[in-house]
Enzyme design. Sequence first.
Site, PDB file in Angstrom:
ATOM      1  N   HIS A 151      42.736 -38.904   4.841  1.00  0.00           N
ATOM      2  CA  HIS A 151      43.725 -38.997   5.914  1.00  0.00           C
ATOM      3  C   HIS A 151      45.085 -39.378   5.343  1.00  0.00           C
ATOM      4  CE1 HIS A 151      40.774 -38.743   9.149  1.00  0.00           C
ATOM      5  NE2 HIS A 151      40.022 -39.603   8.464  1.00  0.00           N
ATOM      6  N   HIS A 153      36.239 -37.608   2.886  1.00  0.00           N
ATOM      7  CA  HIS A 153      37.319 -36.843   3.505  1.00  0.00           C
ATOM      8  C   HIS A 153      38.526 -37.771   3.547  1.00  0.00           C
ATOM      9  CE1 HIS A 153      35.850 -39.066   7.032  1.00  0.00           C
ATOM     10  NE2 HIS A 153      37.036 -38.859   7.579  1.00  0.00           N
ATOM     11  N   ASP A 166      46.471 -46.955  -1.143  1.00  0.00           N
ATOM     12  CA  ASP A 166      47.063 -45.628  -1.321  1.00  0.00           C
ATOM     13  C   ASP A 166      46.367 -44.850  -2.436  1.00  0.00           C
ATOM     14  OD1 ASP A 166      48.892 -43.564  -0.706  1.00  0.00           O
ATOM     15  OD2 ASP A 166      50.259 -44.225  -2.283  1.00  0.00           O
ATOM     16  N   HIS A 167      45.969 -43.616  -2.111  1.00  0.00           N
ATOM     17  CA  HIS A 167      45.277 -42.719  -3.024  1.00  0.00           C
ATOM     18  C   HIS A 167      44.009 -43.363  -3.598  1.00  0.00           C
ATOM     19  CE1 HIS A 167      49.087 -40.597  -2.660  1.00  0.00           C
ATOM     20  NE2 HIS A 167      48.373 -39.519  -2.960  1.00  0.00           N
ATOM     21  N   GLU A 180      45.247 -42.536  12.261  1.00  0.00           N
ATOM     22  CA  GLU A 180      44.409 -41.777  11.339  1.00  0.00           C
ATOM     23  C   GLU A 180      44.862 -40.314  11.335  1.00  0.00           C
ATOM     24  OE1 GLU A 180      39.903 -42.407  10.593  1.00  0.00           O
ATOM     25  OE2 GLU A 180      40.088 -40.880  12.156  1.00  0.00           O
ATOM     26  N   HIS A 226      37.762 -41.666   2.734  1.00  0.00           N
ATOM     27  CA  HIS A 226      36.697 -42.564   3.157  1.00  0.00           C
ATOM     28  C   HIS A 226      35.516 -41.758   3.666  1.00  0.00           C
ATOM     29  CE1 HIS A 226      37.704 -42.994   7.763  1.00  0.00           C
ATOM     30  NE2 HIS A 226      37.952 -41.791   7.333  1.00  0.00           N
ATOM     31  N   CYS A 241      32.531 -36.668   9.489  1.00  0.00           N
ATOM     32  CA  CYS A 241      33.122 -37.859   8.861  1.00  0.00           C
ATOM     33  C   CYS A 241      32.139 -38.613   7.974  1.00  0.00           C
ATOM     34  CB  CYS A 241      33.699 -38.795   9.926  1.00  0.00           C
ATOM     35  SG  CYS A 241      35.087 -38.070  10.803  1.00  0.00           S
TER      36      CYS A 241
END
Length: 158
Positions: free
Chosen positions: A61, A59, A99-100, A144, A34, A53
């Site tokens: 998580h 980037h 996810d991903h 996070e 994100h 960020c």
Amino acid sequence: MPKQAISRKKPAARVRPMSGTVFITRQVHFNSAHRLYNPTKSLAWNRKQYGLCTNPHWHGHNYVLEVTVRGTPDPVTGYIIELGELKRILHQAVVDPCDHRNLNEEVPFLKNIIPSTENLVIAFWERIAPLLPAGRLHAVRLYETPRNFAEYFGPDRT
């Protein structure tokens, strides 16, 4: 004619239902990228507010999502909600769509939302709560990082 054995069945055991409010939690994991960026503000403002960020190349998580359901155990099953069913709901509502994925660009229910951890727990609550067949959603907690998390207790609690 042979003698028939006398059947001596034990009376069925009685199940003693338990009453009381219980909180049950399921944990799931997903990985996403994100960018924290407010398009109504300048790049300088975003850099000052979000630092690294707000990297335009994103980037990521390794998120840990914990969802707690509140309720009274069913007198027949002993469950508030069967944990396999809760896992299925969490995958349907959050894990599979996120996810991903890039949360800013690839997740329709997050469109036009700054994907901060704080905003994500609210958005996830809104997706999970209507899907619960039993119990009541009590909390959504999203890690996070191992040291940074947000927790949401719903729109009717402050």
